[in-house]
Design an enzyme around this catalytic site. Sequence first.
Site, PDB file in Angstrom:
ATOM      1  N   LEU A   1       0.870  -1.166   0.000  1.00  0.00           N
ATOM      2  CA  LEU A   1       0.000   0.000   0.000  1.00  0.00           C
ATOM      3  C   LEU A   1       0.908   1.217   0.000  1.00  0.00           C
ATOM      4  O   LEU A   1       1.921   1.240   0.716  1.00  0.00           O
ATOM      5  CB  LEU A   1      -0.909   0.032   1.234  1.00  0.00           C
ATOM      6  CG  LEU A   1      -2.138  -0.876   1.250  1.00  0.00           C
ATOM      7  CD1 LEU A   1      -2.898  -0.686   2.560  1.00  0.00           C
ATOM      8  CD2 LEU A   1      -3.062  -0.592   0.081  1.00  0.00           C
ATOM      9  N   ASP A   2       0.556   2.247  -0.764  1.00  0.00           N
ATOM     10  CA  ASP A   2       1.393   3.426  -0.861  1.00  0.00           C
ATOM     11  C   ASP A   2       1.564   4.116   0.489  1.00  0.00           C
ATOM     12  O   ASP A   2       0.731   3.966   1.395  1.00  0.00           O
ATOM     13  CB  ASP A   2       0.798   4.421  -1.857  1.00  0.00           C
ATOM     14  CG  ASP A   2       0.656   3.832  -3.247  1.00  0.00           C
ATOM     15  OD1 ASP A   2       1.512   3.012  -3.613  1.00  0.00           O
ATOM     16  OD2 ASP A   2      -0.310   4.182  -3.944  1.00  0.00           O
ATOM     17  N   TYR A   3       2.590   4.909   0.579  1.00  0.00           N
ATOM     18  CA  TYR A   3       2.917   5.673   1.787  1.00  0.00           C
ATOM     19  C   TYR A   3       1.721   6.489   2.270  1.00  0.00           C
ATOM     20  O   TYR A   3       1.443   6.553   3.472  1.00  0.00           O
ATOM     21  CB  TYR A   3       4.103   6.591   1.473  1.00  0.00           C
ATOM     22  CG  TYR A   3       4.597   7.432   2.625  1.00  0.00           C
ATOM     23  CD1 TYR A   3       5.258   6.866   3.712  1.00  0.00           C
ATOM     24  CD2 TYR A   3       4.431   8.818   2.610  1.00  0.00           C
ATOM     25  CE1 TYR A   3       5.724   7.641   4.754  1.00  0.00           C
ATOM     26  CE2 TYR A   3       4.903   9.608   3.653  1.00  0.00           C
ATOM     27  CZ  TYR A   3       5.548   9.017   4.722  1.00  0.00           C
ATOM     28  OH  TYR A   3       6.013   9.797   5.740  1.00  0.00           O
TER      29      TYR A   3
ATOM     30  N   THR B   1      -1.476   5.963   1.530  1.00  0.00           N
ATOM     31  CA  THR B   1      -2.712   5.182   1.496  1.00  0.00           C
ATOM     32  C   THR B   1      -2.822   4.355   2.777  1.00  0.00           C
ATOM     33  O   THR B   1      -1.842   3.757   3.220  1.00  0.00           O
ATOM     34  CB  THR B   1      -2.742   4.243   0.275  1.00  0.00           C
ATOM     35  OG1 THR B   1      -2.697   5.026  -0.922  1.00  0.00           O
ATOM     36  CG2 THR B   1      -4.014   3.405   0.267  1.00  0.00           C
TER      37      THR B   1
END
Length: 245
Positions: free
Chosen positions: A105-107, A109
């Site tokens: 999961l993105d930073y 998100t």
Amino acid sequence: MSKELERLQKRIANSGYTSRRKAETLIAEGKVKVNGQVVTELGTKVKPSDTVEVEGIKIEQEDKMYILFYKPTQVITSVSDDRGRTVVTDYFDDLETRIYPVGRLDYDTSGLLLLTNDGEFTNLMTHPRYHIQKKYVAKLKGYLMREEVKALEHGIELEDGFTQPAQVKVKKQDKEKNTTLVEITISEGRNRQVRRMFEHFGHKVDKLTRIEFGNLNLKGLNVGKGRVLTPHEVKVLRHMAENGK
């Protein structure tokens, strides 16, 4: 005897040392020994009694662990960060078992993230051909138009190729703030994919949370907390992957 043999990279992944893909790289780089001898052949199979060392460390078989974690924003989906930022495994420092994230999961998100020491399970959950569905809630700048929804449901062309059809449901639109709250379900996992899908139409994503992964959701969990999956939950996930659902 042949039934007891397993591929070397699978043994390494199942030990929790690293993922199967990374294990293959380590083997090719000559960083793996079997019974004291360097092995670089990816097709190598080993017996349960064989001693395997990776980067000088003898690997041991560990009990499998599967964790559902409610990842906060501004946390790196990794086991380490060269800039000293918080990583997801920092939340599990008390575990003796080494675990690593399943996908990413993105930073910026938040939401549902799995962690495990089972390399085979990780491959099932992340390889594109297995089509595990992931549902997100996104808060967008601007109004998401009906034709944009239809385009997302059919698939759109991004710089790395066409997306697979998505399921899209507009939950709320705020005229005063000029925002849209939308649910989107995809079965891929490209880098920053959901954000890029909406940005394709000029909609900046202000907030993004993954709320479902396959048969799992975040009910009962607070941000920054996790729980161990039940054997049944793991079984259902495997079944979904193996049957392409």
